[in-house]
Design an enzyme around this catalytic site. Structure first.
Site, short mmCIF file in Angstrom:
data_model
loop_
_atom_site.label_atom_id
_atom_site.label_comp_id
_atom_site.label_asym_id
_atom_site.label_seq_id
_atom_site.Cartn_x
_atom_site.Cartn_y
_atom_site.Cartn_z
N THR A 1 3.12 -6.48 3.94
CA THR A 1 3.91 -7.53 3.69
C THR A 1 3.64 -8.81 4.86
O THR A 1 3.25 -9.84 4.21
CB THR A 1 5.62 -7.15 3.78
OG1 THR A 1 5.66 -6.31 2.89
CG2 THR A 1 6.30 -8.44 3.80
N ALA B 1 -1.54 0.13 4.94
CA ALA B 1 -2.15 1.66 5.37
C ALA B 1 -1.20 2.78 4.87
O ALA B 1 -1.89 3.65 4.24
CB ALA B 1 -2.24 1.71 6.93
N CYS C 1 19.43 -0.77 -13.17
CA CYS C 1 20.44 -0.09 -12.50
C CYS C 1 19.93 0.70 -11.18
O CYS C 1 20.65 1.15 -10.17
CB CYS C 1 21.16 0.92 -13.28
SG CYS C 1 19.85 2.02 -14.13
#
Lengths: 460, 460
Positions: free
Chosen positions: A70, A195, A320
């Site tokens: 990220t 990784a 859900c």
């Protein structure tokens, strides 16, 4: 207990564990220091960078380690946007990128930039022509994943890279899902990966930026990792990441071939064993280890729970199972069924017998969930006389609106309609998808004060 | 081979290693997933958060794990500044904060905000009154370290927190150097720390934000760690960090007492064994394990190299050991000698005999470095007749300008002056510091086309 969610996080590869343990003794010091412990740490870091760069297909000085995939994506996007600020503030992404890419795009828009999302077809792939058409003179950066994390479809990176090259736009490739299997097709400008997706430890991402690509790191200055990744380097984990990448690559060709057979078995057998299933994603241009399917009339959370009780760990893009109660943006962009969605992603080394056991267990699990929900078990009865029908499914969650629809479609005559009132987000995706699967005509949606009205015409 | 640089990074604590290895098997999965591997990972993460929160002295839901101490500081500062943007864009920091704080301040200034650096006294401490005076109606955030990383001086956090509370300004405490030894004095609003400083693994920082403190995370949205720390959680390392914090805390009181004795030995013996040394930092209000001194007429890089050859790993704030060739900002803010600077920070468990061996080796090492550089060995000879002198030390690096000054000070009469022309940044700090140590009068500095002229009057 088979774990079938390698696309979320792969169990630690034995080589990663070995390398991690070995480098705990040598890699804890500050690699910027000149004394022996620092020099040893530096040697480990340099060697890991060389190994990772070789696997990525870039120069060691083009690659930095980040603290996660990220972070690699965020740093890559912001560094590029900032480096090319004079060109413009337009970002192109595919509609099925990882949330780290889409959230960076949303932050750009909140800050006054613009984002174009290139749509995908029903298999989840972008069209190179559509992607090329989205590139503008003020496009600062284009992003395309190498392969989709939810459905496994491989993107046409080479062709898109060619279009980007032709217009001078750098292309960032999120290679998180594919790097274990091989290098990304040529032509990228930036590449990000993570990784723990290939069996390395958590806490390590990588970002490669080709020489010559304009790049201006954002945030406070920091000398580490060429100024592109602040904070003390996590060397034992970096060493383990590089070592395991090399290890999975060494076995990638053989393992891909083996897992591809297992996945094909799932792709073929699931629709045979379980009625009313849609297998999604490109059947050929796909990751070797990943398959996704959706089961009509099934509540994803219950399905996952029951599979977990039977010993299988899988994930789902059903609404859900998400904290926001909306179906996965990937399934939405593809326009496929989201209810009862199951993603199976096999870790390296998965036994053929485990897949067989999954295929043996799944039909019973799905059928018990359907029974509990009162799903229709037989096709609609021959049309009697009748008029158009309206079902009030307001306040009912996926998959109930679709179940209610399926139950009454036989009660209207051919040419008649069923209107489903629903306020669950998944209905927008799943009612048209049901029509597609059932050969009925989806007429359209109109907004109501509460929720929407979805109109379906019975045509068979 | 004694490693005396715990303040940079401590060797992995045995408990950290154990916890890391044990949790590699249980902590690799995504804690956001509902299947058993995910639930196990979540349990580990929750337990680690509780243990860390207890050690910090906050609620578990006030604490998030980041990928490094630097990230914790950056996130804390930006989140606060943004949360209090309507109040203003003024930041208060001490002049001796860690570079992660100062760099965040520089980035704020580059973006149009303002920063006030509160000066420190010669021991490295801020005055609570001076700190309080820097707080303004538009101050969004104040930052103060719990203890200094280069000289060990403990800051008056409690008093500064009280001043911040009185004006409604949140206080961020960088507790990186002190958290191993005990909780921070009460009154902070945000607290940042770094696991590898207490013997935890690299790759883990922590950020605590008290309930009620305005905080708006910056950057792309991410659901992990309460939206304050994007990227997949590194659970094995987090578990190891929390376990080792608890372990070092259990032994902190006894170990602090033991190391304090060893450090006092260094503080007393070094000036007895080595001529022309200044021991810096507060002798009483200080970290138990850290001592810093500077040696006149010594080149820090050579000194570190020679100590390394003798088996001792220490660090230095001398200009020649920094990539920017400027002395440490901490020594500069304190106005103390920077040349031949040595920081000794003892890891937990350091043997008394290792410190004795260091004391046995140091005098010879310093004297050999001084000999190589041609440093003066005796005090200046009685003043002959003479006039004012000028030394051209342009192009010469620390410690040569000071050595040249010391060599000729005896050649001018009492009341006469020596003017040193120098363009090395360290001279600005070290010539006044030399005057202070030698009882000579520092007249002042005037800028020249190249470098500066530093004027010293011989008064004894």
């Amino acid at each position: 207990m088979p774990y079938f969610d390698a696309a979320s996080s792969a169990p630690l590869h034995p080589v990663a564990r070995q390398a991690l343990q070995a480098s705990l003794d040598e890699g804890w010091a500050d690699p910027a220091r000149l004394y022996r412990e620092g020099r040893r740490a530096r040697l480990l870091l340099d060697a890991a960078r060389e190994a990772a760069a070789e696997a990525v297909g870039c120069r060691p000085d083009e690659l930095v380690f980040t603290s996660s995939g990220t972070r690699a994506v965020h740093t890559g996007i912001y560094g590029s946007l900032s480096g090319r600020r004079r060109v413009g503030r337009h970002l192109v992404v595919s509609a099925v990128e990882h949330s780290s890419v889409l959230h960076a795009g949303a932050a750009l828009e909140a800050d006054g930039g613009t984002v174009t999302e290139v749509p995908v077809d029903r298999t989840g792939a972008v069209s190179p022509a559509a992607y090329a058409a989205a590139l503008r003179p003020d496009t600062a950066l284009a992003c395309l994943q190498s392969a989709n994390h939810e459905v496994g479809t491989v993107q046409p990176v080479g062709e898109v890279a060619e279009a980007c090259r032709a217009t001078g736009v750098p292309l960032l490739v999120d290679a998180a899902q594919s790097l274990a299997w091989g290098p990304v097709e040529d032509g990228w400008s930036l590449l990000a990966a993570s990784a723990h997706k290939w069996g390395g430890p958590a806490g390590v991402g990588l970002l490669a930026v080709r020489k010559g690509v304009r790049f201006a790191p954002q945030g406070p200055a920091d000398e580490r990792e060429s100024g592109r990744s602040p904070g003390f380097e996590n060397i034992p984990a970096i060493v383990a990441a590089a070592a395991s990448l090399r290890a999975v690559r060494a076995e990638a060709a053989a393992e891909a071939e083996r897992l591809r057979v297992l996945v094909d078995r799932v792709r073929v057998r699931v629709p045979e064993l379980v009625p009313d299933v849609e297998v999604v994603g490109d059947p050929v241009r796909r990751l070797p280890h990943l398959v996704t399917f959706s089961c009509l009339y099934v509540d994803g959370e219950t399905l996952l729970h029951e599979l977990d009780r039977s010993g299988f760990s899988v994930s789902s893009g059903s609404s859900c199972t998400s904290s926001t109660l909306t179906p996965s943006h990937v399934l939405r962009a593809m326009g496929v069924l989201s209810e009862g969605n199951v993603r199976v992603s096999l870790p390296v080394g998965t036994a053929s017998s485990d897949v067989d056991r999954f295929l043996a267990v799944l039909p019973g699990v799905v059928s018990s969930v359907r029974q509990k929900l009162g799903a229709p078990t037989s096709p609609p009865s021959p049309a009697p006389d009748g008029t158009d029908l309206t079902i009030d499914a307001l306040g009912k969650r996926c998959p109930i609106p679709v179940i209610e629809l399926a139950k009454v479609i036989g009660d209207v005559p051919l040419g008649g309609t069923v209107t489903v009132l629903a306020d669950d987000e998944a209905a927008r995706l799943d009612i048209p998808a049901w029509c597609e699967m059932r050969g009925q005509e989806y007429v359209g949606e109109s907004r109501r004060e509460r929720g929407s009205a979805y109109v379906v015409r019975r045509v068979e």
